[in-house]
Scaffold this active site. Structure first.
Site, PDB file in Angstrom:
ATOM      1  N   ASP A 113      29.711  32.801  40.547  1.00 57.26           N
ATOM      2  CA  ASP A 113      30.948  32.317  39.930  1.00 57.26           C
ATOM      3  C   ASP A 113      31.608  31.241  40.784  1.00 57.26           C
ATOM      4  O   ASP A 113      31.191  30.978  41.904  1.00 57.26           O
ATOM      5  CB  ASP A 113      31.923  33.479  39.648  1.00 57.26           C
ATOM      6  CG  ASP A 113      32.026  34.472  40.792  1.00 57.26           C
ATOM      7  OD1 ASP A 113      31.670  34.095  41.923  1.00 57.26           O
ATOM      8  OD2 ASP A 113      32.482  35.601  40.552  1.00 57.26           O
ATOM      9  N   ASN A 144      39.017  46.479  39.108  1.00 58.61           N
ATOM     10  CA  ASN A 144      39.103  46.751  37.667  1.00 58.61           C
ATOM     11  C   ASN A 144      37.723  46.892  37.012  1.00 58.61           C
ATOM     12  O   ASN A 144      37.615  46.933  35.787  1.00 58.61           O
ATOM     13  CB  ASN A 144      39.911  45.651  36.968  1.00 58.61           C
ATOM     14  CG  ASN A 144      39.249  44.283  37.072  1.00 58.61           C
ATOM     15  OD1 ASN A 144      38.171  44.144  37.651  1.00 58.61           O
ATOM     16  ND2 ASN A 144      39.887  43.267  36.510  1.00 58.61           N
ATOM     17  N   HIS A 198      35.253  44.694  37.226  1.00 58.81           N
ATOM     18  CA  HIS A 198      34.578  43.441  36.846  1.00 58.81           C
ATOM     19  C   HIS A 198      33.343  43.200  37.715  1.00 58.81           C
ATOM     20  O   HIS A 198      33.257  43.682  38.848  1.00 58.81           O
ATOM     21  CB  HIS A 198      35.534  42.247  36.860  1.00 58.81           C
ATOM     22  CG  HIS A 198      35.928  41.729  38.207  1.00 58.81           C
ATOM     23  ND1 HIS A 198      37.033  40.923  38.397  1.00 58.81           N
ATOM     24  CD2 HIS A 198      35.384  41.868  39.447  1.00 58.81           C
ATOM     25  CE1 HIS A 198      37.127  40.600  39.669  1.00 58.81           C
ATOM     26  NE2 HIS A 198      36.154  41.162  40.324  1.00 58.81           N
ATOM     27  N   GLU A 209      35.638  40.092  33.159  1.00 64.07           N
ATOM     28  CA  GLU A 209      36.786  40.992  33.246  1.00 64.07           C
ATOM     29  C   GLU A 209      36.753  42.007  32.106  1.00 64.07           C
ATOM     30  O   GLU A 209      36.192  41.732  31.033  1.00 64.07           O
ATOM     31  CB  GLU A 209      38.085  40.174  33.152  1.00 64.07           C
ATOM     32  CG  GLU A 209      38.230  39.090  34.227  1.00 64.07           C
ATOM     33  CD  GLU A 209      38.691  39.631  35.578  1.00 64.07           C
ATOM     34  OE1 GLU A 209      38.376  40.789  35.909  1.00 64.07           O
ATOM     35  OE2 GLU A 209      39.360  38.879  36.302  1.00 64.07           O
TER      36      GLU A 209
HETATM   37  P1  PGA Z   1      35.761  41.582  47.142  1.00 63.93           P
HETATM   38  O1  PGA Z   1      35.595  41.162  45.635  1.00 63.93           O
HETATM   39  O2  PGA Z   1      34.398  41.605  47.739  1.00 63.93           O
HETATM   40  O3  PGA Z   1      36.623  40.510  47.772  1.00 63.93           O
HETATM   41  O4  PGA Z   1      36.405  42.929  47.157  1.00 63.93           O
HETATM   42  C1  PGA Z   1      34.602  41.768  44.861  1.00 63.93           C
HETATM   43  C2  PGA Z   1      34.768  41.362  43.418  1.00 63.93           C
HETATM   44  O5  PGA Z   1      35.896  41.104  42.976  1.00 63.93           O
HETATM   45  O6  PGA Z   1      33.748  41.331  42.711  1.00 63.93           O
END
Ligand code: PGA
Length: 240
Positions: free
Chosen positions: A67, A136, A138, A143
């Site tokens: 992403d 959440n 995702h 999302e």
């Molecule tokens: P993080 O993000 O590694 O900064 O916790 C993971 C994600 O949002 O997929």
């Protein structure tokens, strides 16, 4: 889904790095799907150490990132292109011309996504996709929603994600509200997936992924339909 339970972040990082190192030895010209965020930083550090020790080489690797914010300059310190350069690419012998991140500056976001997926297919598909998981549920920036999109596309970020990512920006208002993400179909086409999760703040999402039925309201649950996913997590993420 196979689960590797680790004592802590360091063990989790090493377990992820070992799987990637194994693939690099077995298939030096592999296609890696890479992820950003705080979770994989330790794993990238371990890979850099293995590279410096002469154990692995990235010289024939191609990579596609999961992403990228949109719009964002690749030189912006919070862009995922910048993150990848800082945390991995600048420290190993990967050919940067073969490292791909969705173009955060494109004037044509509608064609960028399909072109990105086509490029991945043309490269032979992703051999190993690295994923984190959002609080959440995702994966990438897919999302929770009533419906999910198969291919790479631009999406609006939820308030939960903007809040979670605001720790990297001067203020919440500075977090881009949109991003490119590989779609659920793009992710599921990877031959193997490793999902890294650590810390209690990931427990609810990990538990939902493991125990709930497949639902678009927790995109990570869809990974249960993939034949080769390894969850690498610490005890806090697994047990709370
Ligand atoms: P993080 O993000 O590694 O900064 O916790 C993971 C994600 O949002 O997929």
């Amino acid at each position: 889904m196979k689960i590797i339970v680790c004592e802590n972040y360091e063990e989790m990082s090493k377990a992820g790095a070992d799987i990637i190192a194994g693939l690099l030895k077995e298939k030096p010209d592999c296609v890696l799907g890479l992820a950003t965020g705080s979770t994989p930083v330790g794993m990238y550090k371990d890979l850099i150490a293995m590279y410096e020790a002469g154990e692995i080489s990235f010289d024939r690797v191609t990579s596609y990132n999961l992403d990228e914010y949109y719009p964002i300059e690749p030189t912006h310190e919070q862009s995922y292109r910048y993150f990848m350069n800082q945390n991995l690419f600048d420290h190993v012998n990967i050919d940067k011309a073969k490292t791909f991140v969705p173009n955060g500056l494109t004037k044509d976001p509608e064609t960028e996504g399909p072109a990105y997926d086509a490029a991945i297919e043309a490269a032979g598909g992703v051999d190993l996709q690295v994923l984190g998981i959002g609080q959440n549920g995702h994966i990438g920036f897919n999302e929770p929603d009533d419906a999910l999109i198969a291919g790479t596309h631009v999406t609006d970020l939820t308030d939960n994600t903007i809040e979670a990512n605001s720790r990297f920006f001067a203020s919440k208002a500075d977090v881009p509200t949109r991003a490119f993400t590989m779609g659920i179909g793009s992710i599921m086409k990877a031959k193997k997936i490793i999902l890294l999760a650590n810390g209690e703040n990931k427990h609810a999402a990990v538990a939902q992924m493991l125990h709930d039925r497949i639902t678009t309201q927790c995109p990570a649950t869809i990974l249960k339909a993939h034949p080769d996913v390894v969850l690498i997590c610490d005890k806090k993420a697994l047990n709370g």
